[in-house]
Design a protein around this motif. Structure first.
Motif, PDB file in Angstrom:
ATOM      1  N   SER A 242      -5.195  -9.287  -1.311  1.00 22.61           N
ATOM      2  CA  SER A 242      -4.453  -8.486  -2.188  1.00 22.61           C
ATOM      3  C   SER A 242      -2.243  -9.107  -1.741  1.00 22.61           C
ATOM      4  O   SER A 242      -2.314 -10.361  -0.350  1.00 22.61           O
ATOM      5  CB  SER A 242      -3.784  -7.411  -1.849  1.00 22.61           C
ATOM      6  OG  SER A 242      -4.159  -6.888  -0.269  1.00 22.61           O
ATOM      7  N   ALA A 243      -1.639  -9.007  -2.330  1.00 23.16           N
ATOM      8  CA  ALA A 243      -0.308  -8.592  -2.562  1.00 23.16           C
ATOM      9  C   ALA A 243      -0.150  -7.929  -1.422  1.00 23.16           C
ATOM     10  O   ALA A 243       0.869  -8.818  -1.233  1.00 23.16           O
ATOM     11  CB  ALA A 243       0.118  -8.842  -3.785  1.00 23.16           C
ATOM     12  N   SER A 244      -1.006  -7.365  -0.458  1.00 21.01           N
ATOM     13  CA  SER A 244      -0.031  -6.268   0.423  1.00 21.01           C
ATOM     14  C   SER A 244      -0.495  -6.727   1.407  1.00 21.01           C
ATOM     15  O   SER A 244      -0.383  -6.715   2.572  1.00 21.01           O
ATOM     16  CB  SER A 244      -0.448  -4.959  -0.132  1.00 21.01           C
ATOM     17  OG  SER A 244      -1.694  -4.356  -0.025  1.00 21.01           O
ATOM     18  N   ASN A 245      -2.197  -7.405   2.030  1.00 23.12           N
ATOM     19  CA  ASN A 245      -2.700  -7.943   2.793  1.00 23.12           C
ATOM     20  C   ASN A 245      -1.873  -8.892   3.452  1.00 23.12           C
ATOM     21  O   ASN A 245      -2.346  -9.354   3.992  1.00 23.12           O
ATOM     22  CB  ASN A 245      -4.315  -7.953   3.012  1.00 23.12           C
ATOM     23  CG  ASN A 245      -5.012  -8.219   2.284  1.00 23.12           C
ATOM     24  OD1 ASN A 245      -4.468  -9.520   2.201  1.00 23.12           O
ATOM     25  ND2 ASN A 245      -5.678  -8.005   2.357  1.00 23.12           N
ATOM     26  N   LYS A 246      -1.490  -9.913   2.476  1.00 16.18           N
ATOM     27  CA  LYS A 246      -1.241 -11.140   2.035  1.00 16.18           C
ATOM     28  C   LYS A 246      -2.416 -12.678   2.931  1.00 16.18           C
ATOM     29  O   LYS A 246      -2.444 -13.728   3.322  1.00 16.18           O
ATOM     30  CB  LYS A 246       0.256 -11.007   2.960  1.00 16.18           C
ATOM     31  CG  LYS A 246       0.968 -10.956   2.566  1.00 16.18           C
ATOM     32  CD  LYS A 246       2.354 -10.755   3.331  1.00 16.18           C
ATOM     33  CE  LYS A 246       3.252  -9.813   1.560  1.00 16.18           C
ATOM     34  NZ  LYS A 246       2.905  -8.737   1.546  1.00 16.18           N
TER      35      LYS A 246
ATOM     36  N   SER B 245      -4.805  -7.678  -6.657  1.00 12.68           N
ATOM     37  CA  SER B 245      -6.429  -7.832  -5.479  1.00 12.68           C
ATOM     38  C   SER B 245      -7.386  -8.112  -6.131  1.00 12.68           C
ATOM     39  O   SER B 245      -7.798  -7.900  -6.967  1.00 12.68           O
ATOM     40  CB  SER B 245      -6.196  -5.727  -4.912  1.00 12.68           C
ATOM     41  OG  SER B 245      -6.920  -5.261  -5.795  1.00 12.68           O
TER      42      SER B 245
ATOM     43  N   SER C 177       0.053 -10.774  -6.448  1.00  8.89           N
ATOM     44  CA  SER C 177       0.078  -9.657  -7.591  1.00  8.89           C
ATOM     45  C   SER C 177      -1.325  -8.899  -7.629  1.00  8.89           C
ATOM     46  O   SER C 177      -1.684  -9.858  -7.846  1.00  8.89           O
ATOM     47  CB  SER C 177       0.902 -10.718  -8.868  1.00  8.89           C
ATOM     48  OG  SER C 177       1.195  -8.724  -9.058  1.00  8.89           O
TER      49      SER C 177
END
Length: 181
Positions: free
Chosen positions: A102-106, A78, A76
């Motif tokens: 980050s949570a988005s780029n994993k 970055s 959750s």
């Protein structure tokens, strides 16, 4: 998983295969066989989880003796994640790499033994998880100063003053810290 080498030999940026649809996503974050295929025969003994608000800087930490390898990721928020080579025999001694996790780029980073590690949170409520190859031993923990001028990490502070623990404020310089052979 895709294992990407860095400018310093040892650390790796790992990009898991993510399978997503309208329900959400699925990904493997650890696979003994895939890591072994990448040359990493690892045994993890401890999992850790921290939550931090934006602007918290943790590190640069390491244990010596009892060095820990760490597989780090964000679930959750970055961070700007930093790894510093503390192996005196290395041609890259005192050099650092940094990457956004980050949570988005994993993405994940493998931090081998012999390296200091730290991160700066870029968002509120950032959850940071890491698997360790050795147990935490407070008597063996050391802190390399996050702002050591010899290492000169280019933290993306963007004009903010980082929130730092008392322990991290007392971090030592590269010339004074207990480095590895």
């Amino acid at each position: 998983m895709i294992f990407r080498s860095c400018d310093i030999p040892g650390p790796l940026i790992i990009e898991p295969r993510v399978f997503g649809d309208e329900r959400g996503f699925f990904m493997e974050t650890w696979s003994e066989s895939q890591f072994a295929d990448a040359g990493l025969d690892l045994k993890f003994v401890q999992d850790n989880h921290s939550r931090s608000q934006k602007g918290v800087l943790r590190g640069l930490h390491f244990q010596n003796p009892g060095a820990q390898g760490k597989l780090v990721r964000v679930t959750s928020g970055s961070v700007f994640d930093v790894v510093v080579d503390l192996r005196r025999s290395s041609a890259h001694f005192g050099k650092w790499i940094g990457a956004e996790l980050s949570a988005s780029n994993k993405r994940m980073i493998w931090v081998p033994e012999g390296f200091a590690h730290g991160f700066l949170t870029l968002e509120d409520d950032t959850d940071f998880l890491y698997k360790c190859t050795a147990p935490y031993r407070p008597e063996a923990e050391h802190t390399l100063a996050w702002d050591d001028s010899t290492v000169a990490v280019d933290w993306p502070l963007n004009g903010i003053t980082p929130i730092i623990s008392d322990k991290d404020r007392r971090g030592q310089t590269l010339s004074d810290v207990a480095v590895f052979p």
